[in-house]
Design a protein around this motif. Structure first.
Motif, PDB file in Angstrom:
ATOM      1  N   LEU A   1       1.593 -40.089   4.071  1.00 17.36           N
ATOM      2  CA  LEU A   1       2.862 -40.144   3.349  1.00 17.36           C
ATOM      3  C   LEU A   1       3.704 -38.926   3.714  1.00 17.36           C
ATOM      4  CD1 LEU A   1       1.695 -41.210  -0.246  1.00 17.36           C
ATOM      5  CD2 LEU A   1       2.889 -42.629   1.445  1.00 17.36           C
ATOM      6  N   PHE A   2       4.912 -39.178   4.183  1.00 14.93           N
ATOM      7  CA  PHE A   2       5.873 -38.111   4.442  1.00 14.93           C
ATOM      8  C   PHE A   2       6.902 -38.208   3.328  1.00 14.93           C
ATOM      9  CE2 PHE A   2       3.816 -38.980   8.387  1.00 14.93           C
ATOM     10  CZ  PHE A   2       3.567 -37.714   8.894  1.00 14.93           C
ATOM     11  N   VAL A   3       7.016 -37.134   2.559  1.00 17.86           N
ATOM     12  CA  VAL A   3       7.820 -37.160   1.346  1.00 17.86           C
ATOM     13  C   VAL A   3       8.779 -35.980   1.295  1.00 17.86           C
ATOM     14  CG1 VAL A   3       6.016 -38.390   0.064  1.00 17.86           C
ATOM     15  CG2 VAL A   3       6.089 -35.891  -0.014  1.00 17.86           C
ATOM     16  N   ASP A   4       9.909 -36.194   0.659  1.00 21.75           N
ATOM     17  CA  ASP A   4      10.839 -35.102   0.399  1.00 21.75           C
ATOM     18  C   ASP A   4      10.564 -34.638  -1.025  1.00 21.75           C
ATOM     19  OD1 ASP A   4      12.821 -33.230   0.611  1.00 21.75           O
ATOM     20  OD2 ASP A   4      14.470 -34.665   0.361  1.00 21.75           O
ATOM     21  N   LEU A   5       9.640 -33.680  -1.138  1.00 18.75           N
ATOM     22  CA  LEU A   5       9.204 -33.156  -2.436  1.00 18.75           C
ATOM     23  C   LEU A   5       8.614 -31.772  -2.213  1.00 18.75           C
ATOM     24  CD1 LEU A   5       8.743 -33.991  -5.492  1.00 18.75           C
ATOM     25  CD2 LEU A   5       6.374 -34.446  -4.806  1.00 18.75           C
ATOM     26  N   ASP A   6       8.908 -30.854  -3.112  1.00 19.36           N
ATOM     27  CA  ASP A   6       8.334 -29.506  -3.072  1.00 19.36           C
ATOM     28  C   ASP A   6       6.840 -29.627  -3.390  1.00 19.36           C
ATOM     29  OD1 ASP A   6       7.436 -26.912  -3.574  1.00 19.36           O
ATOM     30  OD2 ASP A   6       8.922 -26.494  -5.120  1.00 19.36           O
ATOM     31  N   MET A   7       6.002 -29.319  -2.414  1.00 21.00           N
ATOM     32  CA  MET A   7       4.560 -29.436  -2.603  1.00 21.00           C
ATOM     33  C   MET A   7       3.882 -28.086  -2.783  1.00 21.00           C
ATOM     34  SD  MET A   7       3.481 -32.699  -0.363  1.00 21.00           S
ATOM     35  CE  MET A   7       4.172 -32.157   1.172  1.00 21.00           C
ATOM     36  N   SER A   8       4.649 -27.067  -3.115  1.00 18.26           N
ATOM     37  CA  SER A   8       4.079 -25.737  -3.301  1.00 18.26           C
ATOM     38  C   SER A   8       3.045 -25.745  -4.424  1.00 18.26           C
ATOM     39  CB  SER A   8       5.182 -24.724  -3.625  1.00 18.26           C
ATOM     40  OG  SER A   8       5.733 -24.986  -4.908  1.00 18.26           O
ATOM     41  N   MET A   9       2.160 -24.760  -4.377  1.00 16.93           N
ATOM     42  CA  MET A   9       1.139 -24.637  -5.425  1.00 16.93           C
ATOM     43  C   MET A   9       1.775 -24.445  -6.794  1.00 16.93           C
ATOM     44  SD  MET A   9      -1.895 -22.458  -3.731  1.00 16.93           S
ATOM     45  CE  MET A   9      -2.786 -23.073  -2.323  1.00 16.93           C
ATOM     46  N   ASP A  10       2.908 -23.753  -6.841  1.00 17.59           N
ATOM     47  CA  ASP A  10       3.591 -23.548  -8.123  1.00 17.59           C
ATOM     48  C   ASP A  10       4.117 -24.865  -8.689  1.00 17.59           C
ATOM     49  OD1 ASP A  10       3.146 -20.809  -8.040  1.00 17.59           O
ATOM     50  OD2 ASP A  10       5.095 -20.376  -7.137  1.00 17.59           O
ATOM     51  N   ASN A  11       4.623 -25.735  -7.819  1.00 19.29           N
ATOM     52  CA  ASN A  11       5.202 -26.991  -8.283  1.00 19.29           C
ATOM     53  C   ASN A  11       4.151 -28.084  -8.499  1.00 19.29           C
ATOM     54  OD1 ASN A  11       7.601 -28.564  -8.948  1.00 19.29           O
ATOM     55  ND2 ASN A  11       7.135 -29.724  -7.112  1.00 19.29           N
ATOM     56  N   LEU A  12       3.126 -28.124  -7.642  1.00 23.83           N
ATOM     57  CA  LEU A  12       2.088 -29.159  -7.742  1.00 23.83           C
ATOM     58  C   LEU A  12       0.702 -28.519  -7.701  1.00 23.83           C
ATOM     59  CD1 LEU A  12       3.388 -31.933  -5.295  1.00 23.83           C
ATOM     60  CD2 LEU A  12       3.547 -31.879  -7.791  1.00 23.83           C
ATOM     61  N   PRO A  13       0.283 -27.905  -8.797  1.00 24.02           N
ATOM     62  CA  PRO A  13      -1.066 -27.326  -8.799  1.00 24.02           C
ATOM     63  C   PRO A  13      -2.122 -28.432  -8.707  1.00 24.02           C
ATOM     64  CG  PRO A  13      -0.135 -27.290 -11.012  1.00 24.02           C
ATOM     65  CD  PRO A  13       0.951 -27.772 -10.077  1.00 24.02           C
ATOM     66  N   ALA A  14      -3.318 -28.063  -8.309  1.00 26.44           N
ATOM     67  CA  ALA A  14      -4.415 -29.035  -8.275  1.00 26.44           C
ATOM     68  C   ALA A  14      -4.512 -29.713  -9.638  1.00 26.44           C
ATOM     69  CB  ALA A  14      -5.723 -28.334  -7.935  1.00 26.44           C
ATOM     70  N   GLY A  15      -4.666 -31.033  -9.608  1.00 26.62           N
ATOM     71  CA  GLY A  15      -4.741 -31.805 -10.849  1.00 26.62           C
ATOM     72  C   GLY A  15      -3.412 -32.409 -11.264  1.00 26.62           C
ATOM     73  N   ALA A  16      -2.314 -31.933 -10.685  1.00 25.33           N
ATOM     74  CA  ALA A  16      -1.005 -32.512 -11.005  1.00 25.33           C
ATOM     75  C   ALA A  16      -1.001 -33.982 -10.584  1.00 25.33           C
ATOM     76  CB  ALA A  16       0.111 -31.751 -10.286  1.00 25.33           C
TER      77      ALA A  16
END
Length: 183
Positions: free
Chosen positions: A102-117
């Motif tokens: 999947l290629f997505v336009d979304l901020d995937m940083s650890m701050d925005n998407l922590p493990a479990g998000a």
């Protein structure tokens, strides 16, 4: 083949680029890998908790890599930021070479998407995994050693420039253009 971009060039381009949304992003491309080194761009695909992306070889590949021959569910699906891959290659036809689904336009940083998000994409709910998605030798051969070093730098790891692993919690369809909602 395009010229390999230097780390300095990638850093400068990344700093000048508008950032991806933290929520409400969208799916830009779906790629199925039916066999090793094969890529199939699709407009819509079914994802299941049992197999990941239907028609993808994740399950057989994951069993070979797991110490007990049991796949690690949190690595079923790989997501990569479309703005990152666009920096690495100006040819959209080459995006699939990265090996991501999947290629997505979304901020995937650890701050925005922590493990479990959790993310809802189309009918599917995905959960972000703990296992880091790293740039392998194939990634370096395809996009250049500087690209691998850039995505694997401390800043690159924190922003997850190489992407992120996820597992399927709820089966369903994902289609190119679907919006992504953080749950």
């Amino acid at each position: 083949m395009e010229a390999v971009k230097s780390i300095a060039t990638l850093n400068e381009a990344w700093d000048q680029l508008d950032k991806s949304p933290s929520d409400g992003g969208r799916v830009e491309m779906i790629v199925r890998r039916p066999e090793a080194e094969q890529r199939e761009e699709v407009q819509s695909a079914r994802f299941t908790a049992a197999r990941g992306l239907e028609g993808d070889d994740w399950l057989s590949r994951a069993k070979r890599k797991a110490p007990d021959s049991e796949p690690i569910p949190e690595t079923q699906v790989t997501l990569m930021n479309s703005r990152v891959i666009q920096l690495l290659t100006d040819e959209k036809s080459r995006w699939a070479e990265s090996g991501d689904q999947l290629f997505v336009d979304l901020d995937m940083s650890m701050d925005n998407l922590p493990a479990g998000a959790q993310l809802q994409i189309g009918e599917v709910i995905l959960e972000i995994g703990v296992t880091p998605h790293t740039g392998c030798g194939k990634f370096a051969r395809r996009f250049g050693a500087p690209a691998r070093k850039w995505v694997m730098s401390d800043a690159g790891k924190n922003q997850r420039l190489r992407g992120v692993y996820a597992r399927v919690l709820q089966d369903g369809m994902i289609t190119v253009g679907d919006r992504i909602k953080k749950l």
